[in-house]
Design a protein around this motif. Structure first.
Motif, short mmCIF file in Angstrom:
data_model
loop_
_atom_site.label_atom_id
_atom_site.label_comp_id
_atom_site.label_asym_id
_atom_site.label_seq_id
_atom_site.Cartn_x
_atom_site.Cartn_y
_atom_site.Cartn_z
N ILE A 1 0.74 -0.89 0.07
CA ILE A 1 0.08 0.40 -0.12
C ILE A 1 1.00 1.58 -0.09
CG2 ILE A 1 -1.87 1.27 1.38
CD1 ILE A 1 -2.74 -1.66 2.23
N ILE A 2 0.69 1.95 -1.20
CA ILE A 2 1.43 3.76 -0.85
C ILE A 2 0.91 4.45 -0.02
CG2 ILE A 2 2.44 4.82 -2.98
CD1 ILE A 2 3.27 2.93 -3.22
N THR A 3 1.07 4.78 1.08
CA THR A 3 0.64 5.02 1.92
C THR A 3 0.28 7.15 1.83
OG1 THR A 3 1.85 3.48 3.06
CG2 THR A 3 0.71 5.79 5.26
N ASP A 4 1.13 7.69 1.37
CA ASP A 4 1.37 8.58 1.10
C ASP A 4 -0.49 9.09 0.14
OD1 ASP A 4 3.09 8.90 1.87
OD2 ASP A 4 4.90 9.74 1.10
N LYS A 5 -0.71 8.21 -0.84
CA LYS A 5 -1.89 8.00 -1.74
C LYS A 5 -3.34 8.63 -0.62
CE LYS A 5 -1.65 5.95 -6.04
NZ LYS A 5 -1.77 4.98 -6.19
N TYR A 6 -3.12 7.30 0.21
CA TYR A 6 -4.78 7.83 0.39
C TYR A 6 -5.24 8.76 1.38
CZ TYR A 6 -4.34 3.89 -1.97
OH TYR A 6 -4.52 2.60 -3.41
N THR A 7 -6.21 9.11 2.05
CA THR A 7 -6.48 9.59 3.14
C THR A 7 -6.32 8.21 4.28
OG1 THR A 7 -9.19 9.59 2.92
CG2 THR A 7 -8.01 11.20 2.07
N TYR B 1 -10.70 1.38 0.07
CA TYR B 1 -10.46 1.73 -1.37
C TYR B 1 -10.94 3.18 -1.55
CZ TYR B 1 -15.79 2.10 -0.03
OH TYR B 1 -16.54 2.62 0.63
N SER B 2 -10.88 3.34 -2.82
CA SER B 2 -10.72 5.47 -2.89
C SER B 2 -11.20 5.35 -3.68
CB SER B 2 -9.07 5.49 -3.22
OG SER B 2 -8.53 4.31 -4.22
N ILE B 3 -11.71 6.44 -4.43
CA ILE B 3 -12.05 6.84 -5.57
C ILE B 3 -11.04 7.95 -6.51
CG2 ILE B 3 -13.94 8.42 -7.16
CD1 ILE B 3 -15.76 8.20 -4.28
N ASN B 4 -10.82 7.24 -7.83
CA ASN B 4 -10.33 7.43 -8.49
C ASN B 4 -10.28 8.82 -9.39
OD1 ASN B 4 -11.12 6.77 -10.47
ND2 ASN B 4 -9.63 4.97 -10.62
N ASN B 5 -9.16 9.19 -10.15
CA ASN B 5 -9.17 10.56 -10.48
C ASN B 5 -10.49 10.48 -12.33
OD1 ASN B 5 -7.12 11.26 -9.55
ND2 ASN B 5 -6.09 11.30 -11.07
N GLN C 1 -12.20 1.97 -6.90
CA GLN C 1 -10.71 1.19 -6.80
C GLN C 1 -10.31 0.38 -5.45
OE1 GLN C 1 -7.52 3.01 -8.83
NE2 GLN C 1 -6.81 0.84 -9.06
N CYS C 2 -10.49 -0.87 -5.10
CA CYS C 2 -10.11 -1.55 -4.57
C CYS C 2 -8.42 -1.12 -3.97
CB CYS C 2 -10.13 -2.40 -4.57
SG CYS C 2 -9.61 -3.79 -3.55
N ILE C 3 -8.24 -0.44 -2.47
CA ILE C 3 -6.89 -0.21 -2.90
C ILE C 3 -5.83 -1.88 -2.36
CG2 ILE C 3 -6.33 1.96 -2.19
CD1 ILE C 3 -6.32 1.45 0.89
N CYS C 4 -6.33 -2.56 -2.78
CA CYS C 4 -6.36 -3.66 -1.59
C CYS C 4 -5.21 -4.58 -3.60
CB CYS C 4 -6.66 -4.98 -0.63
SG CYS C 4 -7.58 -3.99 0.36
N CYS C 5 -6.52 -4.76 -4.25
CA CYS C 5 -6.00 -5.88 -5.78
C CYS C 5 -6.67 -4.93 -6.69
CB CYS C 5 -6.70 -7.14 -5.48
SG CYS C 5 -8.68 -6.52 -5.48
N VAL D 1 -11.39 -2.92 -9.97
CA VAL D 1 -12.30 -0.85 -10.20
C VAL D 1 -13.46 -1.21 -10.66
CG1 VAL D 1 -12.29 0.99 -11.87
CG2 VAL D 1 -9.89 0.42 -11.41
N PHE D 2 -14.34 0.01 -9.77
CA PHE D 2 -16.06 0.05 -10.22
C PHE D 2 -16.62 1.16 -10.73
CE2 PHE D 2 -15.20 -3.02 -7.64
CZ PHE D 2 -15.93 -4.56 -7.41
N GLU D 3 -16.60 1.08 -12.06
CA GLU D 3 -16.27 2.20 -12.60
C GLU D 3 -18.10 3.42 -12.73
OE1 GLU D 3 -15.04 3.96 -14.83
OE2 GLU D 3 -12.76 3.30 -15.09
N ASP D 4 -18.08 4.39 -12.33
CA ASP D 4 -19.22 4.79 -11.50
C ASP D 4 -20.16 4.64 -12.61
OD1 ASP D 4 -21.49 6.66 -9.87
OD2 ASP D 4 -20.72 8.38 -10.65
N GLY D 5 -21.64 4.57 -12.23
CA GLY D 5 -22.61 5.04 -14.02
C GLY D 5 -22.49 3.23 -14.45
#
Length: 252
Positions: free
Chosen positions: A2-8, A16-20, A25-29, A32-36
């Motif tokens: 896990i790249i710690t600096d990237k996540y809150t 999981y996080s919301i990407n650009n 997006q799951c930060i474990c594996c 990706v689950f696209e909105d819509g």
């Protein structure tokens, strides 16, 4: 890793996080689950927000265990402390934890107290840091010199890693005959220079690819005659890893 600096903090807890692209997006594996879009779980379909939560529950139910085992240099816990936290997360009582770990209940209570104190300290530090960063962003103030990021697998963090962009370029210019193709003149014994040199050499390897020792040697020998020394330091400084039989190497 896990790249710690990237996540809150919330993203690290949730997994999981919301990407650009506004996708979950799951930060474990990396799933990706696209909105819509809609996603099927069993006989039902769900939107992206619900789907990522179902994914976490199904594929990563032991979120605490994954965090404890992530190998981040920021999680400075002993193995005993990790086991104790796992027991607390499992809802065990002090007596049950003591029996499982072979310690006294008073030891467990003391460690619980220490965990709470560390958490309080971490929250205060995080609040102060975020306020400071927010103030700097509002004033558009920037540090006079930007430091290079420290790679996640660095074994021991100290002043060696306080390397500015300017220092990095100066060291590269002095250490290498050529940067393309990469050709090292001399491997410096000085720690800061060693880190800059190893960082650049590590970039010659592809992420998520495995190499035989012969392949590693071929890549390194083209850069520097004493490729055995370079290979050893890439392992020691956490840029690469290998199996115990030294047959398989990869970038960390």
């Amino acid at each position: 890793m896990i790249i710690t600096d990237k996540y809150t903090l919330e993203e690290l807890k949730n997994g999981y996080s919301i990407n650009n692209n506004n996708a979950y997006q799951c930060i474990c594996c990396g799933a990706v689950f696209e909105d819509g879009e809609v996603f099927r779980f069993g006989e039902r379909f769900f939107n992206a927000e619900r789907a990522i939560k179902l994914h976490m529950a199904a594929e990563h139910p032991q979120r605490l265990t994954e965090l404890l085992d992530c190998g981040s240099r920021y999680l400075q816990l002993t193995q005993n402390q990790k086991e104790l936290l796992a027991c607390i997360g499992a809802g065990l009582t002090d007596n049950q934890i003591a029996e499982k770990l072979g310690v006294t209940p008073s030891t467990v209570r003391h460690q619980r107290f220490m965990f709470r104190e560390r958490a309080k300290s971490a929250r205060m530090y995080l609040a102060a840091w975020e306020i400071a960063v927010s103030g700097a962003e509002k004033s558009k103030a920037k540090p006079e010199e930007e430091f290079l990021p420290i790679h996640e697998e660095a074994k021991m963090i100290d002043d060696r890693y306080n390397i500015t962009e300017k220092e990095n370029q100066q060291i590269l210019d002095g250490a290498f005959e050529s940067l393309s193709p990469l050709k090292l003149k001399q491997f410096s014994p000085k720690e800061k220079k060693k880190i800059v040199i190893l960082r650049r050499i590590a970039e010659q390897f592809e992420k998520n690819r495995h190499y035989s020792e012969k392949e590693v040697n071929q890549i390194l020998e083209a850069i520097y005659d004493d490729y055995v020394t370079i290979r050893r330091y890439l392992i020691e400084y956490g840029y690469m890893d290998r199996t115990k039989d030294c047959k398989d190497y990869w970038l960390r």
